[in-house]
Design an enzyme around this catalytic site. Sequence first.
Site, mmCIF file in Angstrom:
data_model
loop_
_atom_site.group_PDB
_atom_site.id
_atom_site.type_symbol
_atom_site.label_atom_id
_atom_site.label_comp_id
_atom_site.label_asym_id
_atom_site.label_seq_id
_atom_site.Cartn_x
_atom_site.Cartn_y
_atom_site.Cartn_z
ATOM 1 N N ILE A 73 -60.138 53.112 57.262
ATOM 2 C CA ILE A 73 -59.767 54.502 56.989
ATOM 3 C C ILE A 73 -61.023 55.129 56.400
ATOM 4 O O ILE A 73 -61.621 54.572 55.474
ATOM 5 C CB ILE A 73 -58.533 54.625 56.072
ATOM 6 C CG1 ILE A 73 -58.169 56.101 55.854
ATOM 7 C CG2 ILE A 73 -58.710 53.905 54.752
ATOM 8 C CD1 ILE A 73 -56.776 56.326 55.262
ATOM 9 N N ALA A 74 -61.469 56.229 56.965
ATOM 10 C CA ALA A 74 -62.730 56.824 56.502
ATOM 11 C C ALA A 74 -62.698 58.327 56.720
ATOM 12 O O ALA A 74 -62.124 58.821 57.696
ATOM 13 C CB ALA A 74 -63.914 56.214 57.248
ATOM 14 N N GLU A 107 -58.129 44.539 53.922
ATOM 15 C CA GLU A 107 -59.089 43.977 52.967
ATOM 16 C C GLU A 107 -60.155 45.025 52.680
ATOM 17 O O GLU A 107 -60.448 45.873 53.532
ATOM 18 C CB GLU A 107 -59.700 42.681 53.485
ATOM 19 C CG GLU A 107 -60.497 42.860 54.725
ATOM 20 C CD GLU A 107 -60.645 41.573 55.523
ATOM 21 O OE1 GLU A 107 -59.824 40.662 55.398
ATOM 22 O OE2 GLU A 107 -61.610 41.530 56.292
ATOM 23 N N ASN A 112 -65.143 48.999 45.894
ATOM 24 C CA ASN A 112 -64.800 50.269 46.559
ATOM 25 C C ASN A 112 -63.639 50.958 45.825
ATOM 26 O O ASN A 112 -62.490 50.959 46.273
ATOM 27 C CB ASN A 112 -64.467 50.014 48.032
ATOM 28 C CG ASN A 112 -64.408 51.304 48.840
ATOM 29 O OD1 ASN A 112 -64.294 52.385 48.281
ATOM 30 N ND2 ASN A 112 -64.481 51.176 50.159
ATOM 31 N N TYR A 119 -55.278 52.879 48.096
ATOM 32 C CA TYR A 119 -54.325 51.854 48.521
ATOM 33 C C TYR A 119 -53.262 51.614 47.442
ATOM 34 O O TYR A 119 -52.072 51.479 47.750
ATOM 35 C CB TYR A 119 -55.054 50.537 48.831
ATOM 36 C CG TYR A 119 -56.105 50.646 49.929
ATOM 37 C CD1 TYR A 119 -55.933 51.514 51.008
ATOM 38 C CD2 TYR A 119 -57.265 49.887 49.888
ATOM 39 C CE1 TYR A 119 -56.899 51.615 52.003
ATOM 40 C CE2 TYR A 119 -58.229 49.972 50.887
ATOM 41 C CZ TYR A 119 -58.035 50.850 51.933
ATOM 42 O OH TYR A 119 -58.980 50.955 52.924
HETATM 43 C C1 LIG Z 1 -61.631 56.138 50.537
HETATM 44 C C2 LIG Z 1 -61.718 57.452 51.300
HETATM 45 C C3 LIG Z 1 -61.148 57.227 52.714
HETATM 46 C C4 LIG Z 1 -60.889 58.538 50.579
HETATM 47 O O1 LIG Z 1 -60.887 59.703 51.380
HETATM 48 P P1 LIG Z 1 -60.576 61.181 50.783
HETATM 49 O O2 LIG Z 1 -60.191 62.051 51.920
HETATM 50 O O3 LIG Z 1 -61.713 61.614 49.924
HETATM 51 O O4 LIG Z 1 -59.290 60.882 49.852
HETATM 52 P P2 LIG Z 1 -58.177 61.940 49.409
HETATM 53 O O5 LIG Z 1 -58.836 63.232 49.036
HETATM 54 O O6 LIG Z 1 -57.079 61.986 50.414
HETATM 55 O O7 LIG Z 1 -57.653 61.221 48.077
HETATM 56 C C5 LIG Z 1 -56.640 60.232 48.170
HETATM 57 C C6 LIG Z 1 -56.718 59.281 46.986
HETATM 58 O O8 LIG Z 1 -57.863 58.429 47.142
HETATM 59 C C7 LIG Z 1 -58.369 58.087 45.852
HETATM 60 N N1 LIG Z 1 -59.726 58.633 45.740
HETATM 61 C C8 LIG Z 1 -60.373 59.450 46.610
HETATM 62 N N2 LIG Z 1 -61.626 59.689 46.179
HETATM 63 C C9 LIG Z 1 -61.765 59.006 45.018
HETATM 64 C C10 LIG Z 1 -62.845 58.822 44.107
HETATM 65 N N3 LIG Z 1 -64.041 59.413 44.309
HETATM 66 N N4 LIG Z 1 -62.659 58.031 43.044
HETATM 67 C C11 LIG Z 1 -61.481 57.405 42.837
HETATM 68 N N5 LIG Z 1 -60.399 57.541 43.665
HETATM 69 C C12 LIG Z 1 -60.560 58.332 44.739
HETATM 70 C C13 LIG Z 1 -57.446 58.743 44.840
HETATM 71 O O9 LIG Z 1 -56.400 57.823 44.570
HETATM 72 C C14 LIG Z 1 -56.903 59.933 45.639
HETATM 73 O O10 LIG Z 1 -55.662 60.382 45.160
HETATM 74 P P3 LIG Z 1 -55.612 61.639 44.112
HETATM 75 O O11 LIG Z 1 -56.299 62.772 44.830
HETATM 76 O O12 LIG Z 1 -54.155 61.861 43.924
HETATM 77 O O13 LIG Z 1 -56.354 61.189 42.903
HETATM 78 C C15 LIG Z 1 -63.202 57.973 51.388
HETATM 79 O O14 LIG Z 1 -63.780 57.902 50.101
HETATM 80 C C16 LIG Z 1 -64.083 57.237 52.365
HETATM 81 O O15 LIG Z 1 -64.127 57.560 53.560
HETATM 82 N N6 LIG Z 1 -64.848 56.221 51.906
HETATM 83 C C17 LIG Z 1 -65.788 55.513 52.781
HETATM 84 C C18 LIG Z 1 -65.078 54.644 53.786
HETATM 85 C C19 LIG Z 1 -64.328 53.520 53.115
HETATM 86 O O16 LIG Z 1 -64.834 52.873 52.213
HETATM 87 N N7 LIG Z 1 -63.081 53.274 53.582
HETATM 88 C C20 LIG Z 1 -62.225 52.226 53.034
HETATM 89 C C21 LIG Z 1 -62.508 50.892 53.620
HETATM 90 S S1 LIG Z 1 -62.112 50.818 55.359
#
Ligand SMILES: CC(C)(COP(=O)(O)OP(=O)(O)OC[C@H]1O[C@@H](n2cnc3c(N)ncnc32)[C@H](O)[C@@H]1OP(=O)(O)O)[C@@H](O)C(=O)NCCC(=O)NCCS
Length: 148
Positions: A73-74, A107, A112, A119
């Site tokens: 998920i990214a 996983e 991260n 999750y």
């Molecule tokens: C993880 C990831 C998918 C989150 O995407 P996002 O669109 O920014 O997330 P959202 O805005 O929908 O936030 C959803 C939840 O994620 C968590 N989250 C998102 N960014 C965060 C941050 N910088 N620090 C801590 N928690 C975070 C929080 O729980 C958040 O919920 P909240 O808004 O109620 O606090 C993004 O950071 C990403 O693409 N990371 C790189 C790819 C990766 O590592 N993927 C996972 C492994 S496959």
Amino acid sequence: MILTDKEYDKNLIVNAVSDIESACFSDPWTKASVMSQLSSDGTVFACSSDSDGNITGYVCGQAAADECELYRIAVSDKYRGLGFAKELMDYFIGECKKREIISVFLEVRSSNSPARSLYEKYGFQNIATRKNYYRSPTEDAIIYKKEL
Ligand SMILES: CC(C)(COP(=O)(O)OP(=O)(O)OC[C@H]1O[C@@H](n2cnc3c(N)ncnc32)[C@H](O)[C@@H]1OP(=O)(O)O)[C@@H](O)C(=O)NCCC(=O)NCCS
């Protein structure tokens, strides 16, 4: 907005996903592996998009019998923190339920924190650690499971 591969040009998806892959991961999927993932039986896949139709992120997993593994998920850097991952996760869990999946596994690198927070927000339970599982850099994998 959530779009499945049936609602989008496949080449557009493959290009967008592989760009995000290269920006996010040290082991990015090639365009060929994205294409093969999209064509595989049991794939659970969707993209998120903004109001102008730009692809902002994607989720991809593989269902087999009553289990599903969430592979990726990214969300593109400039669209983070706007709720796109939650949209993608809502779609993914909803689709798993439709397919009568009982357990979802994934996983993630132990460092991260954004992904782990996401999750855990969705009720995934930390069930095991694989020591030094990842390379570049070497790091433990945390295994999560969610019962639907
Ligand atoms: C993880 C990831 C998918 C989150 O995407 P996002 O669109 O920014 O997330 P959202 O805005 O929908 O936030 C959803 C939840 O994620 C968590 N989250 C998102 N960014 C965060 C941050 N910088 N620090 C801590 N928690 C975070 C929080 O729980 C958040 O919920 P909240 O808004 O109620 O606090 C993004 O950071 C990403 O693409 N990371 C790189 C790819 C990766 O590592 N993927 C996972 C492994 S496959």
